[in-house]
Design a protein around this motif. Sequence first.
Motif, mmCIF file in Angstrom:
data_model
loop_
_atom_site.group_PDB
_atom_site.id
_atom_site.type_symbol
_atom_site.label_atom_id
_atom_site.label_comp_id
_atom_site.label_asym_id
_atom_site.label_seq_id
_atom_site.Cartn_x
_atom_site.Cartn_y
_atom_site.Cartn_z
ATOM 1 N N LEU A 4 -17.294 92.165 94.709
ATOM 2 C CA LEU A 4 -18.074 91.248 93.870
ATOM 3 C C LEU A 4 -19.502 91.086 94.366
ATOM 4 O O LEU A 4 -20.385 90.736 93.585
ATOM 5 C CB LEU A 4 -17.399 89.879 93.798
ATOM 6 C CG LEU A 4 -16.314 89.738 92.744
ATOM 7 C CD1 LEU A 4 -15.700 88.359 92.798
ATOM 8 C CD2 LEU A 4 -16.831 90.032 91.372
ATOM 9 N N GLN A 5 -19.757 91.356 95.640
ATOM 10 C CA GLN A 5 -21.129 91.221 96.132
ATOM 11 C C GLN A 5 -22.052 92.276 95.526
ATOM 12 O O GLN A 5 -23.260 92.129 95.562
ATOM 13 C CB GLN A 5 -21.169 91.285 97.647
ATOM 14 C CG GLN A 5 -21.035 92.653 98.241
ATOM 15 C CD GLN A 5 -21.154 92.627 99.754
ATOM 16 O OE1 GLN A 5 -21.323 91.579 100.352
ATOM 17 N NE2 GLN A 5 -21.059 93.781 100.356
ATOM 18 N N TRP A 6 -21.501 93.326 94.955
ATOM 19 C CA TRP A 6 -22.309 94.345 94.279
ATOM 20 C C TRP A 6 -22.356 94.121 92.770
ATOM 21 O O TRP A 6 -23.204 94.682 92.084
ATOM 22 C CB TRP A 6 -21.755 95.741 94.558
ATOM 23 C CG TRP A 6 -21.884 96.113 95.986
ATOM 24 C CD1 TRP A 6 -20.902 96.055 96.940
ATOM 25 C CD2 TRP A 6 -23.052 96.582 96.640
ATOM 26 N NE1 TRP A 6 -21.399 96.454 98.136
ATOM 27 C CE2 TRP A 6 -22.722 96.792 97.994
ATOM 28 C CE3 TRP A 6 -24.352 96.835 96.223
ATOM 29 C CZ2 TRP A 6 -23.642 97.248 98.923
ATOM 30 C CZ3 TRP A 6 -25.261 97.287 97.153
ATOM 31 C CH2 TRP A 6 -24.902 97.490 98.478
ATOM 32 N N LEU A 7 -21.452 93.311 92.236
ATOM 33 C CA LEU A 7 -21.406 93.089 90.791
ATOM 34 C C LEU A 7 -22.130 91.813 90.362
ATOM 35 O O LEU A 7 -22.786 91.802 89.318
ATOM 36 C CB LEU A 7 -19.953 93.025 90.318
ATOM 37 C CG LEU A 7 -19.219 94.356 90.298
ATOM 38 C CD1 LEU A 7 -17.754 94.133 89.966
ATOM 39 C CD2 LEU A 7 -19.843 95.300 89.298
ATOM 40 N N PHE A 36 -21.051 102.453 89.235
ATOM 41 C CA PHE A 36 -20.389 101.595 90.217
ATOM 42 C C PHE A 36 -18.873 101.666 90.065
ATOM 43 O O PHE A 36 -18.150 101.828 91.046
ATOM 44 C CB PHE A 36 -20.860 100.149 90.066
ATOM 45 C CG PHE A 36 -20.156 99.213 91.004
ATOM 46 C CD1 PHE A 36 -20.552 99.134 92.325
ATOM 47 C CD2 PHE A 36 -19.090 98.445 90.571
ATOM 48 C CE1 PHE A 36 -19.901 98.285 93.201
ATOM 49 C CE2 PHE A 36 -18.442 97.594 91.435
ATOM 50 C CZ PHE A 36 -18.840 97.516 92.754
ATOM 51 N N PHE A 37 -18.386 101.560 88.832
ATOM 52 C CA PHE A 37 -16.940 101.576 88.617
ATOM 53 C C PHE A 37 -16.336 102.941 88.940
ATOM 54 O O PHE A 37 -15.200 103.019 89.404
ATOM 55 C CB PHE A 37 -16.598 101.155 87.192
ATOM 56 C CG PHE A 37 -16.555 99.669 87.016
ATOM 57 C CD1 PHE A 37 -15.409 98.953 87.297
ATOM 58 C CD2 PHE A 37 -17.668 98.970 86.601
ATOM 59 C CE1 PHE A 37 -15.356 97.584 87.150
ATOM 60 C CE2 PHE A 37 -17.640 97.599 86.454
ATOM 61 C CZ PHE A 37 -16.480 96.897 86.732
ATOM 62 N N LYS A 41 -14.751 102.051 92.614
ATOM 63 C CA LYS A 41 -13.423 101.693 92.133
ATOM 64 C C LYS A 41 -13.011 100.290 92.598
ATOM 65 O O LYS A 41 -12.131 100.131 93.445
ATOM 66 C CB LYS A 41 -12.394 102.722 92.581
ATOM 67 C CG LYS A 41 -12.628 104.077 91.980
ATOM 68 C CD LYS A 41 -11.632 105.084 92.492
ATOM 69 C CE LYS A 41 -11.836 106.452 91.947
ATOM 70 N NZ LYS A 41 -13.130 107.003 91.968
ATOM 71 N N PRO A 42 -13.665 99.256 92.049
ATOM 72 C CA PRO A 42 -13.378 97.886 92.499
ATOM 73 C C PRO A 42 -11.946 97.474 92.151
ATOM 74 O O PRO A 42 -11.317 98.026 91.244
ATOM 75 C CB PRO A 42 -14.394 97.031 91.736
ATOM 76 C CG PRO A 42 -14.771 97.851 90.565
ATOM 77 C CD PRO A 42 -14.640 99.282 90.971
ATOM 78 N N CYS A 43 -11.451 96.495 92.888
ATOM 79 C CA CYS A 43 -10.085 96.022 92.665
ATOM 80 C C CYS A 43 -9.973 95.367 91.280
ATOM 81 O O CYS A 43 -10.975 95.026 90.646
ATOM 82 C CB CYS A 43 -9.683 95.044 93.759
ATOM 83 S SG CYS A 43 -10.685 93.548 93.817
ATOM 84 N N THR A 44 -8.772 95.198 90.837
ATOM 85 C CA THR A 44 -8.521 94.648 89.510
ATOM 86 C C THR A 44 -9.029 93.220 89.389
ATOM 87 O O THR A 44 -9.609 92.843 88.361
ATOM 88 C CB THR A 44 -7.010 94.688 89.214
ATOM 89 O OG1 THR A 44 -6.548 96.024 89.403
ATOM 90 C CG2 THR A 44 -6.716 94.258 87.798
ATOM 91 N N LEU A 48 -11.810 91.975 86.710
ATOM 92 C CA LEU A 48 -11.512 90.938 85.725
ATOM 93 C C LEU A 48 -12.466 89.753 85.841
ATOM 94 O O LEU A 48 -12.907 89.208 84.820
ATOM 95 C CB LEU A 48 -10.068 90.470 85.874
ATOM 96 C CG LEU A 48 -9.011 91.482 85.444
ATOM 97 C CD1 LEU A 48 -7.620 90.944 85.735
ATOM 98 C CD2 LEU A 48 -9.157 91.835 83.979
ATOM 99 N N VAL A 49 -12.799 89.357 87.063
ATOM 100 C CA VAL A 49 -13.746 88.258 87.258
ATOM 101 C C VAL A 49 -15.108 88.641 86.694
ATOM 102 O O VAL A 49 -15.758 87.850 85.996
ATOM 103 C CB VAL A 49 -13.844 87.876 88.751
ATOM 104 C CG1 VAL A 49 -15.025 86.973 89.022
ATOM 105 C CG2 VAL A 49 -12.553 87.241 89.221
ATOM 106 N N PHE A 50 -15.559 89.867 86.959
ATOM 107 C CA PHE A 50 -16.854 90.307 86.452
ATOM 108 C C PHE A 50 -16.852 90.390 84.926
ATOM 109 O O PHE A 50 -17.796 89.929 84.273
ATOM 110 C CB PHE A 50 -17.228 91.664 87.049
ATOM 111 C CG PHE A 50 -18.534 92.186 86.547
ATOM 112 C CD1 PHE A 50 -19.726 91.631 86.966
ATOM 113 C CD2 PHE A 50 -18.573 93.228 85.638
ATOM 114 C CE1 PHE A 50 -20.942 92.099 86.488
ATOM 115 C CE2 PHE A 50 -19.779 93.708 85.157
ATOM 116 C CZ PHE A 50 -20.964 93.142 85.586
#
Length: 80
Positions: A4-7, A36-37, A41-44, A48-50
């Motif tokens: 999340l620090q990158w999103l 980025f995705f 490959k950020p966690c689920t 979802l938060v982003f």
Amino acid sequence: MYCLQWLIPVLLIPKPVNPALLQTHVMFMALYLIGFFLERKPCTICSLVFLAAVFLICYSGIGNCLLWSTNCDTVRCDNG
């Protein structure tokens, strides 16, 4: 939740005031998020938060969305 620090900073980048630069801004945002995705490959949960944050920002008011323009000042909004 390290991803999340990158999103989250993506949500804080202001949209350009000049309507001619809006298409470039949207293209940059879309390519950054796709890259980025694909790379990180950020966690689920982070994804979802982003996506929930983007959804709330885009539908909270006219002209707030970072991925498309819904501003009546830059596009014609009348029905006639």
